[in-house]
Every structure is written in structure tokens, then in C-alpha cells.
Design a protein around this motif. Structure first.
Motif, PDB file in Angstrom:
ATOM      1  N   UNK A  88      -5.289  -3.230 -12.644  1.00 27.62           N
ATOM      2  CA  UNK A  88      -3.998  -2.627 -12.320  1.00 27.62           C
ATOM      3  C   UNK A  88      -4.076  -1.846 -11.018  1.00 27.62           C
ATOM      4  N   UNK A 130      -1.666   0.771 -10.047  1.00 25.33           N
ATOM      5  CA  UNK A 130      -0.497   1.494 -10.540  1.00 25.33           C
ATOM      6  C   UNK A 130      -0.517   2.905  -9.983  1.00 25.33           C
ATOM      7  N   UNK A 131       0.388   3.722 -10.508  1.00 21.16           N
ATOM      8  CA  UNK A 131       0.523   5.087 -10.022  1.00 21.16           C
ATOM      9  C   UNK A 131      -0.784   5.875 -10.169  1.00 21.16           C
ATOM     10  N   UNK A 132      -1.553   5.548 -11.220  1.00 21.77           N
ATOM     11  CA  UNK A 132      -2.814   6.260 -11.450  1.00 21.77           C
ATOM     12  C   UNK A 132      -3.902   5.830 -10.460  1.00 21.77           C
ATOM     13  N   UNK A 133      -3.714   4.673  -9.821  1.00 20.86           N
ATOM     14  CA  UNK A 133      -4.773   4.111  -8.972  1.00 20.86           C
ATOM     15  C   UNK A 133      -4.382   4.026  -7.500  1.00 20.86           C
ATOM     16  N   UNK A 156      -1.339  -6.427 -12.878  1.00 13.54           N
ATOM     17  CA  UNK A 156      -0.127  -5.605 -12.863  1.00 13.54           C
ATOM     18  C   UNK A 156      -0.097  -4.703 -11.638  1.00 13.54           C
ATOM     19  N   UNK A 162       2.694  -1.799 -10.024  1.00 14.86           N
ATOM     20  CA  UNK A 162       3.993  -1.123 -10.122  1.00 14.86           C
ATOM     21  C   UNK A 162       4.474  -0.762  -8.712  1.00 14.86           C
ATOM     22  N   UNK A 163       5.585  -0.012  -8.609  1.00 18.22           N
ATOM     23  CA  UNK A 163       6.118   0.270  -7.277  1.00 18.22           C
ATOM     24  C   UNK A 163       5.161   1.143  -6.460  1.00 18.22           C
ATOM     25  N   UNK A 164       4.364   1.973  -7.135  1.00 20.03           N
ATOM     26  CA  UNK A 164       3.368   2.773  -6.403  1.00 20.03           C
ATOM     27  C   UNK A 164       2.291   1.865  -5.808  1.00 20.03           C
ATOM     28  N   UNK A 195       2.658  -1.365  -5.126  1.00 14.19           N
ATOM     29  CA  UNK A 195       3.308  -2.133  -4.062  1.00 14.19           C
ATOM     30  C   UNK A 195       3.376  -1.297  -2.783  1.00 14.19           C
ATOM     31  N   UNK A 196       3.792  -0.032  -2.921  1.00 10.43           N
ATOM     32  CA  UNK A 196       3.859   0.858  -1.761  1.00 10.43           C
ATOM     33  C   UNK A 196       2.492   1.057  -1.123  1.00 10.43           C
ATOM     34  N   UNK A 246       2.737 -11.681 -12.906  1.00 16.10           N
ATOM     35  CA  UNK A 246       3.510 -10.435 -12.917  1.00 16.10           C
ATOM     36  C   UNK A 246       3.460  -9.727 -11.559  1.00 16.10           C
ATOM     37  N   UNK A 294       5.831 -11.620  -9.312  1.00 17.38           N
ATOM     38  CA  UNK A 294       7.211 -11.267  -9.669  1.00 17.38           C
ATOM     39  C   UNK A 294       7.679 -10.023  -8.903  1.00 17.38           C
ATOM     40  N   UNK A 295       6.828  -8.981  -8.871  1.00 17.45           N
ATOM     41  CA  UNK A 295       7.213  -7.729  -8.215  1.00 17.45           C
ATOM     42  C   UNK A 295       7.400  -7.945  -6.704  1.00 17.45           C
TER      43      UNK A 295
END
Lengths: 148, 112
Positions: free
Chosen positions: B20, B22-25, B53, B55-57, B59-60, B83, B86-87
Motif C-alpha cells: 500500500x 496510503x496516508x500512513x506511508x 492499493x 489512496x489520494x495521499x 497518488x499525490x 485498483x 482505477x485510481x
């Protein structure tokens, strides 16, 4: 007409990035066991990641992590998810519109954020927000989508 | 955030060994990418084949990597899982990056 749904998930966890990550793993497990189609599961995970990150980043900053309560209910092939938290209300009392950030800009101005509410609105099928008694409730509905 | 870097035909391939981003990473991912791409070749391929996976973080953070590489270097993406793909498609950020089936295909492209 309003048939009772089957509660397939009830979680309480801290509104932090790590809390969100662990919660999403539990959500995926519970909804897989409940027989949710992979297409809907993928949308639920995308939406909840953004919703829960928003709670962690905006609604509950500057205090010890506030708990988030998450429930999911299956009604036929539709899923209703509710997230409750006692952090700050949405600015203006309404969820953001979720316009996609501009990308036809020079590379050094490309957006590094602002995708969250776009993804929430695009990947869910309806959304309802309420602030009452110091608590935020965001209710999301997911219905099967025909591929293509 | 564990990254593995190799070079092939003047292209740097950075493989993300994580499920992942994500926001945590996201911050650790950016820091690790900054370190691993310092003084590297002009063409960087980010192999996301193990990432299930984003998330928007996340992706940013990937956009931020492209930006700090600067105008003289390019970032392509390879091996997007469903997935993650998809984003990128939904946010139209698939038009900002070169996206390839795998790192080999990304290396074969003509740069610049």
C-alpha cells in the motif's frame, strides 16, 4: 418497504493514518466474507480510505486521536456504510463538491491533493452527511454497477 | 518503505516492495524516492507491480516524485494492479504519466 438490513461490520478505531489502514484491512475481510462483489469491494475501500483519512487529518486534529465508529449493513445487493466521529464538523456544514483538480498545468504546478472528495463521490452511489449532538455522521450507499 | 533500485540501458527502475502507498506511508515513500533517485539517470520507471492499493495521499506522493525529479527527468509507471490503475484513470492522472504494462516495456520506450 424498508427491509431491515444485515449488519456485516461494526468497528471502532482511532482516527489516525495507522488506525485507518488497519480498519480497511478489517473492512475488506468482513465484506469479503459477506460475499460482496470485488467491483463493489474495491469502490468501498477507495471511498472509506478517503473518508477516514479526512477524519484523521481534518476533523480530529490537535487532540488525542478521536475514535471513529464504522458500521456496514447489507440490504439485498446494496451496502450502506456509516462513519461516526466526534471531531470538527464539515466546513460550512456540507461535504465538499469534489471537483477534479486541474491537470493541464505545467508540471511543477500539478496537484498533489484534492482528489479525495472526487473519489468519494465518484465511487459511492449516494452520500448523506449530518451533524448532530457534536457528532458527524457520513452515510454512504453502494449499489452494484454494471461493468463498462 | 522498502524500495529496490536497478539500472538498465540508462533507465533507473525503482520497485516498491509494499502492498500500500496510503496516508500512513506517503511521506516515507516520498523521502525514500528522493533518496534513491538522487543523481540518477534522466529516465526513472516506478514499478508498482507489488502495490495493491493507492489512496489520494499515495497518488499525490507519486505526483510529488515527478515534480521533484524536475523538468530534465521523466517518471514513467509500470505494472499497475487493477485498483491502482482505477485510481489513476478516475482522477485522469493516467494522462500525466507514461504508463506501461511492466518495467521491461517502460525501459524500451524512447525517451525525450
Amino acid at each position: 418497504m424498508d427491509m431491515r438490513g444485515e449488519t456485516v461490520l461494526m468497528l471502532v478505531f482511532p482516527a489516525t493514518a495507522q488506525g485507518t489502514r488497519h480498519a480497511l484491512r478489517d473492512v475488506r475481510g468482513a465484506l469479503t466474507r459477506a460475499g460482496l462483489a470485488p467491483e463493489m469491494l474495491s469502490r468501498v475501500e477507495t471511498v472509506l480510505a478517503e473518508v477516514l483519512n479526512n477524519v484523521a487529518e481534518h476533523a480530529c486534529d490537535a487532540r488525542p486521536a478521536v475514535p471513529v465508529r464504522l458500521t456496514a449493513e447489507l440490504r439485498g445487493s446494496a451496502l450502506r456504510v456509516r462513519a461516526h466521529d466526534r471531531g470538527r464538523p464539515m466546513p460550512g456544514g456540507v461535504p465538499p463538491a469534489g471537483a477534479l483538480p486541474k491537470r493541464d498545468v505545467p508540471r511543477d504546478l500539478l496537484p498533489e491533493g484534492g482528489f479525495g472528495w472526487f473519489l468519494i463521490r465518484e465511487q459511492s452511489d449516494s452520500l448523506f452527511y449530518r451533524r448532530a449532538d457534536g457528532e458527524n455522521t457520513l452515510e454512504l450507499q453502494f449499489r452494484p454497477r454494471v461493468p463498462g | 518503505m522498502e524500495l529496490q533500485s536497478s539500472c538498465r540501458d540508462g533507465t533507473q527502475i525503482v520497485t516498491v516492495h509494499a502492498r500500500r502507498i496510503d496516508s500512513a506511508a506517503a511521506i516515507r515513500f516520498k523521502d525514500a524516492m528522493r533518496a534513491v533517485t538522487a543523481d540518477g539517470p534522466a529516465h526513472v520507471v516506478l514499478d508498482l507491480g507489488q502495490v495493491a492499493f493507492v489512496d489520494s495521499s499515495g497518488l499525490g506522493a507519486i505526483v510529488a516524485v515527478m515534480k521533484f525529479l524536475g523538468p530534465g527527468r521523466r517518471l514513467d509507471l509500470a505494472g499497475l494492479t487493477p485498483d491502482v490503475d482505477k485510481v489513476f484513470r478516475l482522477t485522469r492522472m493516467d494522462t500525466v504519466f507514461g504508463i506501461f504494462g511492466d518495467a521491461d516495456a517502460a525501459c524500451g520506450r524512447e525517451t525525450g
